[in-house]
Design a protein around this motif. Structure first.
Motif, mmCIF file in Angstrom:
data_model
loop_
_atom_site.group_PDB
_atom_site.id
_atom_site.type_symbol
_atom_site.label_atom_id
_atom_site.label_comp_id
_atom_site.label_asym_id
_atom_site.label_seq_id
_atom_site.Cartn_x
_atom_site.Cartn_y
_atom_site.Cartn_z
ATOM 1 N N PRO A 8 32.229 -4.531 -10.833
ATOM 2 C CA PRO A 8 32.603 -3.213 -11.365
ATOM 3 C C PRO A 8 32.923 -2.183 -10.292
ATOM 4 O O PRO A 8 33.680 -1.246 -10.544
ATOM 5 C CB PRO A 8 31.394 -2.800 -12.199
ATOM 6 C CG PRO A 8 30.278 -3.640 -11.708
ATOM 7 C CD PRO A 8 30.881 -4.930 -11.257
ATOM 8 N N ILE A 9 32.360 -2.333 -9.106
ATOM 9 C CA ILE A 9 32.683 -1.399 -8.031
ATOM 10 C C ILE A 9 34.128 -1.581 -7.602
ATOM 11 O O ILE A 9 34.885 -0.612 -7.438
ATOM 12 C CB ILE A 9 31.742 -1.603 -6.831
ATOM 13 C CG1 ILE A 9 30.346 -1.077 -7.172
ATOM 14 C CG2 ILE A 9 32.268 -0.876 -5.600
ATOM 15 C CD1 ILE A 9 30.276 0.403 -7.420
ATOM 16 N N LEU A 10 34.533 -2.832 -7.432
ATOM 17 C CA LEU A 10 35.926 -3.107 -7.085
ATOM 18 C C LEU A 10 36.853 -2.649 -8.208
ATOM 19 O O LEU A 10 37.919 -2.083 -7.952
ATOM 20 C CB LEU A 10 36.120 -4.606 -6.831
ATOM 21 C CG LEU A 10 37.525 -5.046 -6.403
ATOM 22 C CD1 LEU A 10 37.902 -4.422 -5.060
ATOM 23 C CD2 LEU A 10 37.605 -6.573 -6.323
ATOM 24 N N LYS A 11 36.440 -2.868 -9.446
ATOM 25 C CA LYS A 11 37.258 -2.459 -10.585
ATOM 26 C C LYS A 11 37.427 -0.945 -10.625
ATOM 27 O O LYS A 11 38.536 -0.427 -10.847
ATOM 28 C CB LYS A 11 36.631 -2.949 -11.893
ATOM 29 C CG LYS A 11 37.484 -2.682 -13.120
ATOM 30 C CD LYS A 11 36.894 -3.364 -14.348
ATOM 31 C CE LYS A 11 37.809 -3.188 -15.553
ATOM 32 N NZ LYS A 11 37.297 -3.902 -16.744
ATOM 33 N N THR A 12 36.349 -0.226 -10.400
ATOM 34 C CA THR A 12 36.421 1.234 -10.399
ATOM 35 C C THR A 12 37.321 1.732 -9.266
ATOM 36 O O THR A 12 38.130 2.644 -9.457
ATOM 37 C CB THR A 12 35.016 1.843 -10.250
ATOM 38 O OG1 THR A 12 34.202 1.427 -11.352
ATOM 39 C CG2 THR A 12 35.072 3.356 -10.230
ATOM 40 N N TRP B 27 26.312 -5.365 -6.153
ATOM 41 C CA TRP B 27 27.643 -5.168 -5.562
ATOM 42 C C TRP B 27 27.580 -4.210 -4.364
ATOM 43 O O TRP B 27 28.547 -3.560 -4.024
ATOM 44 C CB TRP B 27 28.637 -4.649 -6.604
ATOM 45 C CG TRP B 27 28.620 -5.457 -7.859
ATOM 46 C CD1 TRP B 27 29.165 -6.692 -8.051
ATOM 47 C CD2 TRP B 27 28.002 -5.093 -9.096
ATOM 48 N NE1 TRP B 27 28.922 -7.120 -9.340
ATOM 49 C CE2 TRP B 27 28.216 -6.158 -9.999
ATOM 50 C CE3 TRP B 27 27.311 -3.966 -9.538
ATOM 51 C CZ2 TRP B 27 27.752 -6.139 -11.307
ATOM 52 C CZ3 TRP B 27 26.832 -3.948 -10.827
ATOM 53 C CH2 TRP B 27 27.053 -5.017 -11.697
ATOM 54 N N GLY B 28 26.405 -4.104 -3.768
ATOM 55 C CA GLY B 28 26.257 -3.262 -2.596
ATOM 56 C C GLY B 28 26.001 -1.803 -2.878
ATOM 57 O O GLY B 28 25.903 -0.995 -1.957
ATOM 58 N N VAL B 29 25.878 -1.422 -4.155
ATOM 59 C CA VAL B 29 25.678 -0.010 -4.506
ATOM 60 C C VAL B 29 24.474 0.143 -5.439
ATOM 61 O O VAL B 29 24.022 -0.824 -6.044
ATOM 62 C CB VAL B 29 26.935 0.583 -5.197
ATOM 63 C CG1 VAL B 29 28.147 0.440 -4.297
ATOM 64 C CG2 VAL B 29 27.169 -0.074 -6.538
ATOM 65 N N TYR C 51 21.786 1.608 1.233
ATOM 66 C CA TYR C 51 23.104 2.116 0.845
ATOM 67 C C TYR C 51 23.277 3.563 1.284
ATOM 68 O O TYR C 51 24.328 3.945 1.814
ATOM 69 C CB TYR C 51 23.284 2.010 -0.670
ATOM 70 C CG TYR C 51 24.545 2.701 -1.166
ATOM 71 C CD1 TYR C 51 25.776 2.061 -1.094
ATOM 72 C CD2 TYR C 51 24.492 3.993 -1.688
ATOM 73 C CE1 TYR C 51 26.930 2.696 -1.529
ATOM 74 C CE2 TYR C 51 25.646 4.632 -2.127
ATOM 75 C CZ TYR C 51 26.862 3.979 -2.054
ATOM 76 O OH TYR C 51 28.006 4.622 -2.470
ATOM 77 N N PHE C 52 22.248 4.367 1.068
ATOM 78 C CA PHE C 52 22.338 5.784 1.410
ATOM 79 C C PHE C 52 22.369 6.011 2.922
ATOM 80 O O PHE C 52 22.828 7.054 3.382
ATOM 81 C CB PHE C 52 21.189 6.559 0.783
ATOM 82 C CG PHE C 52 21.278 6.642 -0.714
ATOM 83 C CD1 PHE C 52 22.145 7.538 -1.323
ATOM 84 C CD2 PHE C 52 20.519 5.825 -1.521
ATOM 85 C CE1 PHE C 52 22.246 7.615 -2.695
ATOM 86 C CE2 PHE C 52 20.617 5.889 -2.903
ATOM 87 C CZ PHE C 52 21.486 6.786 -3.492
ATOM 88 N N MET C 53 21.903 5.007 3.698
ATOM 89 C CA MET C 53 21.925 5.140 5.151
ATOM 90 C C MET C 53 23.157 4.504 5.775
ATOM 91 O O MET C 53 23.732 5.025 6.733
ATOM 92 C CB MET C 53 20.669 4.493 5.739
ATOM 93 C CG MET C 53 19.375 5.221 5.403
ATOM 94 S SD MET C 53 17.934 4.502 6.226
ATOM 95 C CE MET C 53 17.816 2.900 5.414
ATOM 96 N N GLU C 54 23.597 3.353 5.216
ATOM 97 C CA GLU C 54 24.651 2.576 5.859
ATOM 98 C C GLU C 54 25.893 2.368 5.001
ATOM 99 O O GLU C 54 26.907 1.883 5.493
ATOM 100 C CB GLU C 54 24.092 1.198 6.260
ATOM 101 C CG GLU C 54 22.894 1.240 7.182
ATOM 102 C CD GLU C 54 23.261 1.714 8.580
ATOM 103 O OE1 GLU C 54 24.451 1.626 8.943
ATOM 104 O OE2 GLU C 54 22.358 2.171 9.309
ATOM 105 N N GLY C 55 25.810 2.686 3.702
ATOM 106 C CA GLY C 55 26.932 2.396 2.823
ATOM 107 C C GLY C 55 26.826 0.999 2.245
ATOM 108 O O GLY C 55 25.847 0.286 2.473
ATOM 109 N N CYS C 56 27.843 0.595 1.501
ATOM 110 C CA CYS C 56 27.788 -0.705 0.829
ATOM 111 C C CYS C 56 28.094 -1.865 1.766
ATOM 112 O O CYS C 56 27.794 -3.019 1.465
ATOM 113 C CB CYS C 56 28.753 -0.739 -0.361
ATOM 114 S SG CYS C 56 30.503 -0.639 0.093
ATOM 115 N N GLY C 57 28.720 -1.579 2.913
ATOM 116 C CA GLY C 57 29.014 -2.627 3.881
ATOM 117 C C GLY C 57 30.156 -3.541 3.488
ATOM 118 O O GLY C 57 30.352 -4.600 4.080
ATOM 119 N N SER D 73 27.682 6.120 -6.850
ATOM 120 C CA SER D 73 28.474 5.630 -5.719
ATOM 121 C C SER D 73 29.341 6.737 -5.141
ATOM 122 O O SER D 73 29.492 7.816 -5.721
ATOM 123 C CB SER D 73 29.355 4.457 -6.149
ATOM 124 O OG SER D 73 30.225 4.828 -7.190
ATOM 125 N N ALA D 74 29.912 6.431 -3.979
ATOM 126 C CA ALA D 74 30.779 7.370 -3.278
ATOM 127 C C ALA D 74 32.153 6.756 -3.103
ATOM 128 O O ALA D 74 32.279 5.605 -2.689
ATOM 129 C CB ALA D 74 30.187 7.720 -1.925
#
Length: 212
Positions: A156-160, A51-53, A8-14, A67-68
């Motif tokens: 929750p990532i989508l919700k946030t 959730w990718g994070v 995640y820290f290198m490529e993001g959540c994708g 998350s970012a």
């Protein structure tokens, strides 16, 4: 440290089109995210990728995410509304958020300044989970289609990200998702719009950019 979280820290959540590119929002907050990760890991939580994070748990219960987003990086507490927040450091992702509360940061100095407070809030969130406290949810004032509501509760990532949108952008998506009579069509629209929501883009912003 979790190897999936390293990615995640290198490529993001994708999960949006910018994932794996230099424009991915994680690259805007590289040093800040690394600092937050180090702080959280000193609090005895288990690091996982959900959730990718990066998601941090206590006895298999979700406590917080690191998350970012486009405008800031954050620590998001799943049951943040139950924290005392005596110092008024937490904010809602959006006006209708009933559970999640965020630390928002735009620099490493902001993090370092309240590092001890961050740990104190994390330890309090663990105690909330140990006590088995639950959030009493109120009915959402905006009539969200049940398919989208179910999706937000599972992600929750989508919700946030959705709650971080302006009220006008939220309403635009809700109206768009609500229009089809068939559930499968509503689900299809939700899936197609998910990357835009995660990127902080409104539905009408997307169509305007296509016309240019």
């Amino acid at each position: 440290m979790n190897k999936s979280v390293d990615n995640y820290f290198m490529e993001g959540c994708g999960r949006c089109p910018l994932g794996g590119t230099p424009e991915c929002k994680v690259h805007t907050w590289t040093s800040e995210l690394e600092l937050l990760r180090k702080i959280v890991l000193t609090c005895g939580l288990t690091e996982e990728s959900k959730w990718g994070v990066p998601c941090y748990t206590f006895q298999n219960k979700n406590i917080l995410m690191v998350s970012a987003l486009k405008e800031y990086c954050s620590i998001g507490f799943f049951k943040g509304s139950l924290l005392s927040d005596d110092k008024n450091l937490l904010v809602k992702p959006g006006p209708n958020s009933q559970a999640v509360r965020l630390f928002k940061f735009k620099s490493s100095n902001e993090i370092i300044t309240i590092e001890d407070d961050i740990r104190a809030y994390i330890f309090e969130s663990i105690e909330v989970e140990k006590a088995g406290l639950k959030i009493q949810f109120k009915k959402n004032p905006e009539p969200i289609p049940e398919e989208f509501d179910a999706k937000l509760e599972k992600d929750p990532i989508l919700k946030t990200a959705f709650e971080a949108l302006t009220p006008g952008r939220q309403r635009g998506y809700i109206l768009y998702f609500s229009q089809p009579k068939q559930s499968k069509t509503r689900i299809s629209r939700i899936e197609k719009c998910e990357p835009m929501i995660l990127s902080g883009i409104g539905l009408h912003d997307h169509y305007k950019s296509m016309k240019k």
